[in-house]
Scaffold this active site. Structure first.
Site, PDB file in Angstrom:
ATOM      1  CG  HIS A   1      -2.005  -1.054   1.108  1.00 21.99           C
ATOM      2  ND1 HIS A   1      -2.939  -1.088   0.099  1.00 21.99           N
ATOM      3  CD2 HIS A   1      -2.269  -2.128   1.896  1.00 21.99           C
ATOM      4  CE1 HIS A   1      -3.743  -2.123   0.277  1.00 21.99           C
ATOM      5  NE2 HIS A   1      -3.354  -2.773   1.357  1.00 21.99           N
TER       6      HIS A   1
ATOM      7  CG  HIS B   1      -3.132  29.791 -45.718  1.00 17.63           C
ATOM      8  ND1 HIS B   1      -2.460  28.918 -44.915  1.00 17.63           N
ATOM      9  CD2 HIS B   1      -2.990  31.025 -45.158  1.00 17.63           C
ATOM     10  CE1 HIS B   1      -1.949  29.567 -43.877  1.00 17.63           C
ATOM     11  NE2 HIS B   1      -2.242  30.844 -44.001  1.00 17.63           N
TER      12      HIS B   1
END
Length: 436
Positions: free
Chosen positions: A262, A339
């Site tokens: 843990h 573009h």
């Protein structure tokens, strides 16, 4: 303990209904306060012990939002596994919500090591959640074991029923330290890895108010039958899954853990959360096989834009605070003719326009008759273009409200991704006005 439904983006929370004002504590790694044989969280005066088995069940069923009302300091130990939580949740069923699952996606390896305990845990990039655990207790009974979970759908049948365990020499110490008073010899596997005299077994029987305590030939106390040959390793994997739920998001990664516990799990969860917060904005998950929230026909019923200025193709997520949609960029876009025709690049200003239209959908979603309103953008701030967008790209846009909408004015952050790469971002302010 009662599991109650919760709305999208609620997360997993515990509520101590036995305490004054019924305080709530988020299942968050930042609130871990104790790791004595389990993971304990505390916030707002509410403490909940041993949350990992409950959290593992929720992860195993892919439940993201739930309020757990509990009238004591700890979930019931039951049989020491997640099995009964799974069964109770499946009995009432799970509801799909109209919200994106907010994954923590590990994009580069994250490592944790504790040389004193000889623990190593790693998270490796993977578009899935898998866990492999290896344990070695230097015990003639257990030996070296490993367990793997390669599909979260298999958690229920392969991992959930694996019970907690401890060694015989730990039992008396745990009992005297008030750590297993809610337990029973039959809801944990007790490993006996040494010769035990009859008088010691009689003492344990008296300690736990049992008529008799026996040792099986394979070294398991009290005739408990193992559910899996490697049940201890599988339970360690269950603990890893439950502890990592404290990160606060479902995880996409390959988790490798050697000799985890843990303390190491929580330390690793904190490391994962730190990495998550450093890259807080992640690309939304888009599955083209799933029916969209809005297709192009539905979008045109709400937005006033039309060709060549309608710049979104699909909305695949929409809730009270977040919207996500896509723009498919093709070489046939009208702006490519002027573009950089020899080197076509989508103009940044049109990326922002597409992002604004996605945000417009979010704002219009707050009124019952969106077709009678028009969204107008009042401001754009902190705009950054991070990578060129070219023909063949699919842009995933995500807009999130940063504050509640007041008087029709909304503040939001917008992000644009190609794959998982952030290509554009901006903060935006918009207002919806009713058509005259």
């Amino acid at each position: 303990m009662t599991f109650t439904p919760a709305p999208p983006n609620h997360g997993i929370k515990f509520q101590r209904i036995d305490l004054p004002d019924q305080p709530v504590v988020d299942a968050d790694v930042d609130y871990v306060v104790d790791l004595s044989r389990g993971t304990t969280i505390e916030h707002n005066g509410a403490r909940v012990n041993t949350v990992e088995h409950t959290l593992a069940a929720l992860v195993g069923l892919e439940i993201d939002n739930v309020l757990i009302k509990i009238d004591g300091p700890e979930p019931p130990i039951l049989d020491g596994s997640s099995k009964m939580f799974i069964e109770a949740l499946e009995k009432v069923g799970v509801q799909q919500q109209n919200a994106l699952r907010n994954f923590l996606e590990v994009t580069e390896s994250i490592m944790y090591r504790d040389p004193e305990r000889d623990v190593e845990i790693a998270a490796l990039p993977l578009d899935d959640f898998r866990v492999t655990v290896m344990v070695d207790y230097n015990s003639p009974v257990l030996g070296s074991q490993h367990a793997s979970l390669t599909d979260i759908q298999d958690f229920k049948k392969d991992i959930a029923s694996s019970r907690t365990f401890c060694f015989l020499h730990e039992l008396e110490m745990l009992y005297k330290n008030n750590l297993i008073r809610g337990g029973d010899l039959n809801n944990a596997i007790v490993v006996v890895d040494r010769v035990v005299k009859d008088e010691e077994l009689d003492y344990l029987a008296g300690l736990f108010n049992k008529p008799k305590v026996e040792v099986k030939k394979e070294g398991i106390l009290n005739n408990v039958e193992l559910r899996h040959r490697n049940e201890p390793a599988r339970h360690k994997l269950l603990d890893v899954v439950g502890d990592l739920a404290l990160v606060g998001r479902p995880i996409k990664a390959q988790i490798l853990a050697a000799r985890p516990g843990h303390a190491a799990n929580v330390a690793f969860a904190k490391k994962l959360k730190k990495a998550m917060m450093a890259n807080k904005s992640s690309a939304p998950y888009y599955d083209p096989n799933v029916e969209p929230v809005m297709d192009i026909n539905q979008i045109t019923q709400i937005l006033p834009h039309r060709y060549p200025f309608l710049l979104i193709d699909k909305i695949f997520h929409l809730d009270e605070t977040t919207v996500a949609g896509i723009k498919n960029v093709t070489v046939n876009e009208p702006f490519f003719t002027g573009h950089f025709p020899g080197n076509p690049v989508m103009p940044g200003v049109l990326q922002i326009e597409a992002m604004a239209q996605i945000g417009g959908i979010l704002v219009l979603n707050t009124v019952p008759d969106p077709e009678n309103y028009t969204p107008y953008f009042l401001g754009i701030d902190k705009c950054k273009f991070r990578k060129m967008v070219i023909p063949g790209d699919t842009i995933k846009f995500k807009c999130e409200l940063t504050a509640p909408i007041k008087r029709g004015i909304a503040q939001m952050n917008g992000y644009a991704y190609v794959g998982n790469t952030l290509v554009c971002e901006a903060s935006m302010t918009a207002r919806i006005v009713k058509n005259q």
